[in-house]
Design an enzyme around this catalytic site. Structure first.
Site, PDB file in Angstrom:
ATOM      1  N   TYR A  14       0.801  -1.227   0.000  1.00 58.74           N
ATOM      2  CA  TYR A  14       0.000   0.000   0.000  1.00 58.74           C
ATOM      3  C   TYR A  14       0.835   1.279   0.000  1.00 58.74           C
ATOM      4  O   TYR A  14       0.281   2.377  -0.077  1.00 58.74           O
ATOM      5  CB  TYR A  14      -0.924   0.018   1.221  1.00 58.74           C
ATOM      6  CG  TYR A  14      -1.855  -1.165   1.271  1.00 58.74           C
ATOM      7  CD1 TYR A  14      -2.927  -1.258   0.391  1.00 58.74           C
ATOM      8  CD2 TYR A  14      -1.650  -2.202   2.176  1.00 58.74           C
ATOM      9  CE1 TYR A  14      -3.784  -2.347   0.415  1.00 58.74           C
ATOM     10  CE2 TYR A  14      -2.505  -3.295   2.216  1.00 58.74           C
ATOM     11  CZ  TYR A  14      -3.564  -3.359   1.334  1.00 58.74           C
ATOM     12  OH  TYR A  14      -4.406  -4.439   1.363  1.00 58.74           O
ATOM     13  N   HIS A  19      -4.701   5.930  -1.321  1.00 64.42           N
ATOM     14  CA  HIS A  19      -5.338   5.768  -0.009  1.00 64.42           C
ATOM     15  C   HIS A  19      -4.354   6.000   1.138  1.00 64.42           C
ATOM     16  O   HIS A  19      -4.768   6.140   2.277  1.00 64.42           O
ATOM     17  CB  HIS A  19      -5.937   4.362   0.082  1.00 64.42           C
ATOM     18  CG  HIS A  19      -7.292   4.306   0.716  1.00 64.42           C
ATOM     19  ND1 HIS A  19      -8.179   5.366   0.750  1.00 64.42           N
ATOM     20  CD2 HIS A  19      -7.934   3.283   1.342  1.00 64.42           C
ATOM     21  CE1 HIS A  19      -9.286   4.995   1.362  1.00 64.42           C
ATOM     22  NE2 HIS A  19      -9.164   3.742   1.741  1.00 64.42           N
ATOM     23  N   TYR A  64      -5.362  -0.953   9.682  1.00 65.68           N
ATOM     24  CA  TYR A  64      -5.961  -0.844   8.360  1.00 65.68           C
ATOM     25  C   TYR A  64      -7.015   0.256   8.438  1.00 65.68           C
ATOM     26  O   TYR A  64      -7.564   0.560   9.484  1.00 65.68           O
ATOM     27  CB  TYR A  64      -6.521  -2.173   7.823  1.00 65.68           C
ATOM     28  CG  TYR A  64      -5.405  -3.110   7.421  1.00 65.68           C
ATOM     29  CD1 TYR A  64      -4.842  -3.033   6.145  1.00 65.68           C
ATOM     30  CD2 TYR A  64      -4.875  -4.022   8.324  1.00 65.68           C
ATOM     31  CE1 TYR A  64      -3.790  -3.860   5.784  1.00 65.68           C
ATOM     32  CE2 TYR A  64      -3.828  -4.851   7.981  1.00 65.68           C
ATOM     33  CZ  TYR A  64      -3.287  -4.765   6.713  1.00 65.68           C
ATOM     34  OH  TYR A  64      -2.239  -5.564   6.359  1.00 65.68           O
ATOM     35  N   ASN A  66     -10.116   0.927   7.717  1.00 64.54           N
ATOM     36  CA  ASN A  66     -11.493   0.870   8.211  1.00 64.54           C
ATOM     37  C   ASN A  66     -11.621   0.776   9.722  1.00 64.54           C
ATOM     38  O   ASN A  66     -12.723   0.877  10.248  1.00 64.54           O
ATOM     39  CB  ASN A  66     -12.241  -0.294   7.555  1.00 64.54           C
ATOM     40  CG  ASN A  66     -12.365  -0.113   6.058  1.00 64.54           C
ATOM     41  OD1 ASN A  66     -11.999   0.928   5.508  1.00 64.54           O
ATOM     42  ND2 ASN A  66     -12.870  -1.116   5.387  1.00 64.54           N
ATOM     43  N   ASN A 112     -14.301   5.452   4.796  1.00 62.44           N
ATOM     44  CA  ASN A 112     -14.460   4.476   5.879  1.00 62.44           C
ATOM     45  C   ASN A 112     -13.540   4.717   7.066  1.00 62.44           C
ATOM     46  O   ASN A 112     -13.911   4.434   8.206  1.00 62.44           O
ATOM     47  CB  ASN A 112     -14.293   3.054   5.348  1.00 62.44           C
ATOM     48  CG  ASN A 112     -15.458   2.648   4.466  1.00 62.44           C
ATOM     49  OD1 ASN A 112     -16.582   3.095   4.667  1.00 62.44           O
ATOM     50  ND2 ASN A 112     -15.192   1.820   3.474  1.00 62.44           N
TER      51      ASN A 112
END
Length: 187
Positions: A14, A19, A64, A66, A112
């Site tokens: 990532y 994001h 993470y 969320n 989120n």
């Protein structure tokens, strides 16, 4: 004392994706102010330092995206930091690449990570810095977990410096002054 949180997902997969703008912003702030983000705790990595005489905690939640609220609320509770002094930096698909927007409060807007922070803080009233990553040109998940083009990356390097300046302004001069100075600014 301020808690400056950058949202993202842990792991090389990532790194430097759309994001993970929050993580990249935290790294940029840390580099400028010689703050090492090397302490494990609060379900993430964090570092303590000073920005223009103000104590700050820089936090990268490793829950993470969320579940970011779990990390944020742990750190805020431990250091007894008021919601008004929790600054969250994250990606926003409704803003063009190269644009930022600072808010004193607001809804999650479909993000989120922010939804989870709102849930854990039981409030939408915390300042945030939205960093534009552009509108999806493909599937939303693939888009936000994708990397920037070479041209976009150049803009992002510049925008990360602007985000750093905006956070400095928020800490020293207040959120309203930062909004007046940085909202509407576009590269």
């Amino acid at each position: 004392m301020f808690l400056i949180v950058g949202l993202g997902n842990p792991g090389l997969k990532y790194e430097h994706t759309r994001h993970n703008m929050g993580f990249d912003a935290i790294e940029n702030i840390a580099a400028k102010h010689n703050i090492s983000i090397d302490k494990k705790g609060f379900k993430g990595l964090y570092g303590k330092g000073i920005i223009d005489g103000e104590k700050v905690i820089l936090l990268k939640p490793y829950t993470y995206m969320n579940l970011s609220g779990e990390s944020v609320v742990e750190a805020a509770n431990y250091y007894k930091i008021n919601k008004e002094n929790i600054v969250v930096i994250y990606d926003d698909i409704s803003l063009d690449v190269g644009k930022i927007r600072i808010r004193t409060k607001g809804s999650a807007g479909g993000h989120n990570g922010i939804k989870n922070i709102v849930l854990h803080l039981s409030s939408e009233e915390f300042p945030r810095v939205k960093v534009g990553v552009g509108e999806p040109t493909e599937n939303l998940v693939n888009y936000v977990l994708g990397k920037f083009s070479q041209d976009e990356r150049k803009k992002i390097e510049e925008v990360l410096n602007i985000v750093t300046e905006a956070v400095e302004c928020m800490v020293v001069d207040g959120v309203q002054n930062a909004m007046n100075k940085f909202n509407g600014l576009k590269l």
